[in-house]
Design an enzyme around this catalytic site. Structure first.
Site, PDB file in Angstrom:
ATOM      1  CE  LYS A   1      -3.028   3.238   1.132  1.00 40.76           C
ATOM      2  NZ  LYS A   1      -2.192   4.397   0.739  1.00 40.76           N
TER       3      LYS A   1
ATOM      4  CD  GLU B   1      11.793   4.518   9.799  1.00 40.59           C
ATOM      5  OE1 GLU B   1      11.631   5.498  10.580  1.00 40.59           O
ATOM      6  OE2 GLU B   1      11.980   4.621   8.585  1.00 40.59           O
TER       7      GLU B   1
ATOM      8  CB  CYS C   1      12.043   9.371  10.130  1.00 38.55           C
ATOM      9  SG  CYS C   1      10.619   8.979   9.176  1.00 38.55           S
TER      10      CYS C   1
ATOM     11  CD  GLU D   1       9.220  13.439  12.631  1.00 42.38           C
ATOM     12  OE1 GLU D   1      10.179  12.802  12.207  1.00 42.38           O
ATOM     13  OE2 GLU D   1       8.100  12.919  12.814  1.00 42.38           O
TER      14      GLU D   1
HETATM   15  C1  SIN Z   1      13.267   7.943   6.652  1.00 44.32           C
HETATM   16  O1  SIN Z   1      13.198   9.133   6.857  1.00 44.32           O
HETATM   17  O2  SIN Z   1      12.350   7.188   6.999  1.00 44.32           O
HETATM   18  C2  SIN Z   1      14.449   7.275   5.987  1.00 44.32           C
HETATM   19  C3  SIN Z   1      15.661   8.087   5.985  1.00 44.32           C
HETATM   20  C4  SIN Z   1      16.892   7.296   5.657  1.00 44.32           C
HETATM   21  O3  SIN Z   1      16.869   6.159   5.187  1.00 44.32           O
HETATM   22  O4  SIN Z   1      17.958   7.856   5.923  1.00 44.32           O
END
Ligand code: SIN
Length: 482
Positions: A178, A253, A287, A385
């Site tokens: 998805k 994650e 992230c 964030e």
């Molecule tokens: C992410 O922001 O989820 C991945 C970033 C990365 O692989 O460095």
């Protein structure tokens, strides 16, 4: 490929067929221009059930193939990804605004994950355990978990798919993908390459459309044995709740709020370069982006001066241009969040050292890369964030203060430390509650290493040899030979 060539309708891929173009469609928007660049089906419960059914059926044969056969197909896919690098990179840039050079880098990382897991599947070893009884032989067999539901994010539409699909397929699982509604086209193109590589029908399936309906079906359907998700902590928590009914395996994650700690003895130029790369990669929409920078008082002023100079040099432009370092935010609501965070900080006493304005002449979703000083923990930007091109810098006096501030968050994904003193660096890192540490390194993610977070940043790790484990079950077999 010009922008026009991809303004077309794409289907869903279920049981080896592209279907669903007749469904009501969803628009895919280029965040640079806000123009429609493609249409995908608005799939839901029905399509997801069909995809799960196909994956479930295909699992019987696929799980019986050898790791060598699966590895060969993954190698083929790896080659096709590299052959189609430019098209994949442009698709990604057009649908989610990633600067084109970064999109190419992401395609390279996709190829590298596929290559790695093509090999790693051959190293799923079982075990023979010394027995307590002369008549018993104790073994541990390894089995693929089954059908995997993979929910991928808009910010790394290719990389995060490869990090899930590579190990899942290598382990002998089948998959229902998805992709994010903001950036489904890159995933569709990768699945087209899976078809070209020759994966048997039903092994790889893809459904676009309502996140609610597709997600609910993936969670409720007992034929799906595992969910792998990259996205917000908020949605991750919902998935944890939903997984309880069937004790569904989860890899998550989730969000982060990465601190950067720069100690007095750091190489300032290197720290500036790496902390800029970390904060502004993908326009601040990763992230693991640096969210808050703590600089020790001895070098604070010099660091800020050099940091601002480096940020001024970033080229904000249409992401498809070769020279673009910074592109747009993904959409209006992301832009509004950035504006709100900067306004909140300024109201509470922050100083804008650089930036702080929209760049409407470039498009609706552009914002200047921004450096804030005189910040403190009361400001939203220091604990939520932002997911935008903002770098707040706070002066700190001691290592203890740095560690306390860094850990004062429910998140634990990535943290960065800049020091040339090994003993200070080691002691500081031992205190940090983070799954990934960049020591004098602003971009630590790589195929061979585990990626994932502590605390509310997630469950499990992707990448490296650990990345295949969530797709395997151990089966203990006790054999009585008397
Ligand atoms: C992410 O922001 O989820 C991945 C970033 C990365 O692989 O460095």
């Amino acid at each position: 490929m010009s922008q026009q060539t991809i303004v077309k309708s794409y289907g869903n891929y279920i049981n080896g067929e592209w279907i669903g173009k007749a469904l009501p469609t969803r628009e895919v928007i280029n965040p640079v221009t806000n123009e429609v660049i493609g249409y995908v089906p608005n799939g839901g419960t029905k399509e997801t059930k069909e995809a799960i059914e196909a994956a479930h059926y295909a699992f019987r044969e696929w799980s019986q193939t050898t790791a060598y056969e699966r590895g060969k197909l993954l190698r083929k896919l790896h080659e096709l990804v590299l052959e189609n690098k430019e098209e994949l990179a442009k698709t990604m840039t057009l649908e989610m605004g990633k600067p084109i050079r970064e999109s190419r880098g992401e395609v390279d990382s996709v190829a590298s994950f596929l290559d790695w897991y093509a090999e790693e599947g051959k190293r799923i070893y079982g075990e023979t355990i010394p027995s307590h009884n002369t008549n018993k032989r104790l073994q541990v067999w390894k089995k693929p978990v089954g059908v995997v539901g993979a929910i991928t994010p808009w910010n790394f539409p290719a990389g995060m798919l490869a990090r899930k699909m590579g190990p899942a397929l290598a382990a002998g699982c089948t998959i229902v993908i998805k992709p994010s509604s903001e950036s489904p086209l890159t995933a569709i193109k990768i699945v087209e390459l899976c078809e070209q590589a020759g994966f048997p029908k039903g092994v790889v399936n893809l459904v676009t459309g309502s996140s609610q309906e597709i997600g609910d079906e993936l969670m409720a359907n007992p034929k799906v044995r595992k969910i792998t998700f990259t996205g917000s902590t908020e949605v991750g928590k919902q998935l944890i709740e939903q997984s309880a009914a069937q004790v569904k395996r989860l890899s998550l994650e989730l969000g982060g709020h990465a601190p950067v700690i720069v100690l007095d003895d750091a190489n300032i130029d290197l720290a500036v370069r790496e902390a800029v790369a970390s904060a502004f990669r993908n326009t601040g929409q990763t992230c693991v982006c640096a969210n808050r920078i703590y600089v020790q008082e001895g070098i604070h002023d010099q660091f800020v001066e050099k940091y601002v100079e480096a940020v001024k040099a970033l080229n904000v432009a249409n992401s498809i241009e070769e020279s673009a370092d910074i592109g747009p935010l993904i959409n209006k609501s992301s832009l509004n969040k950035v504006i709100e965070h900067v306004e909140d900080a300024v109201q509470k006493g922050a100083k804008v050292a650089y930036g702080g304005e929209r760049l409407q002449e470039l498009g609706e979703n552009f914002y200047q890369p921004t450096v804030l000083c005189n910040v403190d923990s009361s400001m939203i930007v220091m604990h939520e964030e932002t997911f935008g091109p903002i770098a707040p810098i706070q002066k700190i006096s001691s290592i203890e203060e740095a560690a306390t501030l860094a850990n004062d968050t429910p998140y634990g994904l990535a943290a960065y430390v800049f020091t040339n003193n090994v003993s200070k660096g080691m002691k500081l890192i031992e205190k940090l509650e983070y799954g990934i540490i960049g020591w004098n390194d602003g971009v630590p993610s790589t195929t061979q290493a585990p990626f994932g977070g502590m605390k509310e940043s997630g469950v499990g790790r992707e990448g490296g040899h650990e990345g295949i484990e969530p797709y395997i079950e151990s089966q203990f077999v006790s054999i009585n030979v008397e």
